[in-house]
Scaffold this motif. Structure first.
Motif, short mmCIF file in Angstrom:
data_model
loop_
_atom_site.label_atom_id
_atom_site.label_comp_id
_atom_site.label_asym_id
_atom_site.label_seq_id
_atom_site.Cartn_x
_atom_site.Cartn_y
_atom_site.Cartn_z
N LYS A 10 7.08 0.21 -2.39
CA LYS A 10 7.76 1.32 -1.72
C LYS A 10 7.23 2.66 -2.22
N LYS A 13 3.71 3.25 -0.76
CA LYS A 13 3.79 3.59 0.66
C LYS A 13 4.35 5.00 0.87
N TYR A 16 1.57 7.35 0.23
CA TYR A 16 0.67 7.34 1.38
C TYR A 16 1.20 8.25 2.49
N SER A 17 2.49 8.09 2.80
CA SER A 17 3.12 8.91 3.85
C SER A 17 3.10 10.38 3.47
N MET A 240 -6.07 3.93 0.25
CA MET A 240 -5.02 3.13 -0.36
C MET A 240 -5.44 2.62 -1.74
N TYR A 274 -2.20 -4.98 0.66
CA TYR A 274 -2.07 -3.67 1.30
C TYR A 274 -3.35 -2.84 1.33
#
Length: 310
Positions: A10, A13, A16-17, A240, A274
């Motif tokens: 989480k 991610k 990343y966002s 990533m 991922y």
């Protein structure tokens, strides 16, 4: 409870966002991170209720069969072993579960086709036929049937992911939590032993700090990463990959109680799912060199549990 691996995922991610949206607000991105974690915990409760909805659908089919003008002998005397399953009954009657679902306005009312698909897939399975044909009844067998429903029917179905793109990753973690709950259930219990959101308050602190430390120190961590990827084509290094290595570096430096091996193993596993094929091997090699340098600089200091497995 939500695992540390899920919390790491989480955090990565959310990073990343944050970067892809070019956000300049750490607070907003952190709120989105915690909201995402809350949604996974909500999905756990909703997933627990899924087998109840499937049993309700089965019961409605039985009633419709009985009400036919010319019902068959089977429709007049149906096998009700599944609809009378004691695990399903415990979930249906659980105050803790139903109160949570009502408070959060969660359920499957808007997904009748999903319930129908899962019901028919279950009915056609070998595990279901074996359960329904067995003359004996026990709470253990009831638990096993419900476990098979989640691992085989739900786990192998693509219909669930069609309900929300947010469930693509979270559904598997929610099912794992459901299975842990089922494993904890006993016939003598008065309510279902629901899992807490976090194992301890330390986990909530951990994910926030991991996100903050990675974001604030990102430039510095990328400096270490660049040093050991100078011979690589920068264009071919996935964004990533950099995020995963930066988060791993932040964890190595900021959490003295977490063993180095645990940190490395966790992020290498995350990379397998991922990032790009081969990223896990690449990340493993770079992180090993970063650990060597940070240890030589005296910046990695482990204490307590963190001294284990070094």
């Amino acid at each position: 409870m939500l695992s540390r691996r899920l919390l790491r995922i989480k955090a990565v991610k959310a990073l990343y966002s944050h970067f892809k949206s070019e956000s300049d607000s750490l607070i907003v991105s952190e709120k989105n991170l915690m909201l995402s974690i809350d949604k996974t915990y909500e999905l756990y409760h909703q997933m627990l209720w899924l087998v109840v909805e499937v049993a309700n659908y089965a019961e409605n089919r039985i009633e419709l069969g009985r009400r036919k003008h010319l019902p068959t002998p089977e429709e007049l005397n149906p096998n009700t072993k599944f609809v009378d399953n004691r695990v399903v009954a415990a979930l249906r009657e659980s105050d803790a579960l139903t109160d949570y679902l009502q408070r959060k306005k969660l359920g499957w009312v808007q997904a009748p086709e999903l319930v129908k698909k899962l019901y028919h897939a279950m009915v056609e399975s070998d595990y279901y036929r074996k359960y329904m044909d067995a003359p004996a009844r026990s709470f253990k067998e009831d638990v096993r049937l419900v476990e098979s429903f989640y691992t085989r029917t739900v786990g192998e179905s693509e219909a669930l992911e069609e309900q929300s793109i947010l469930w693509a990753d979270d559904a598997d973690f929610a099912v794992i939590m459901v299975l842990r709950t089922l494993d904890d259930m006993r016939a003598s219990q008065t309510d279902v032993p629901l899992l807490p959101q976090y194992k301890s308050e330390d986990d909530a602190v951990f994910v926030k700090e991991l996100f903050r430390k990675t974001l604030v120190g990102y430039g510095e961590y990328i400096g270490y990463i660049d040093k050991y990827t100078s011979n690589w084509d920068v264009e071919r290094i996935a964004f990533m990959d950099n995020l995963i290595m930066a988060a791993a570096t932040a964890e190595l430096l900021s959490f003295p109680s977490i063993p180095i091996k645990v940190t490395l193993d966790e992020y290498i596993e995350i990379a397998k799912y991922y990032s790009t094929p081969g990223s896990s091997v690449f990340i493993n090699g770079v992180l090993d060199k970063i650990v060597e340098e940070l240890t030589a600089e005296g910046r990695i200091r482990k204490s307590g549990r963190g001294l284990l497995e070094q």
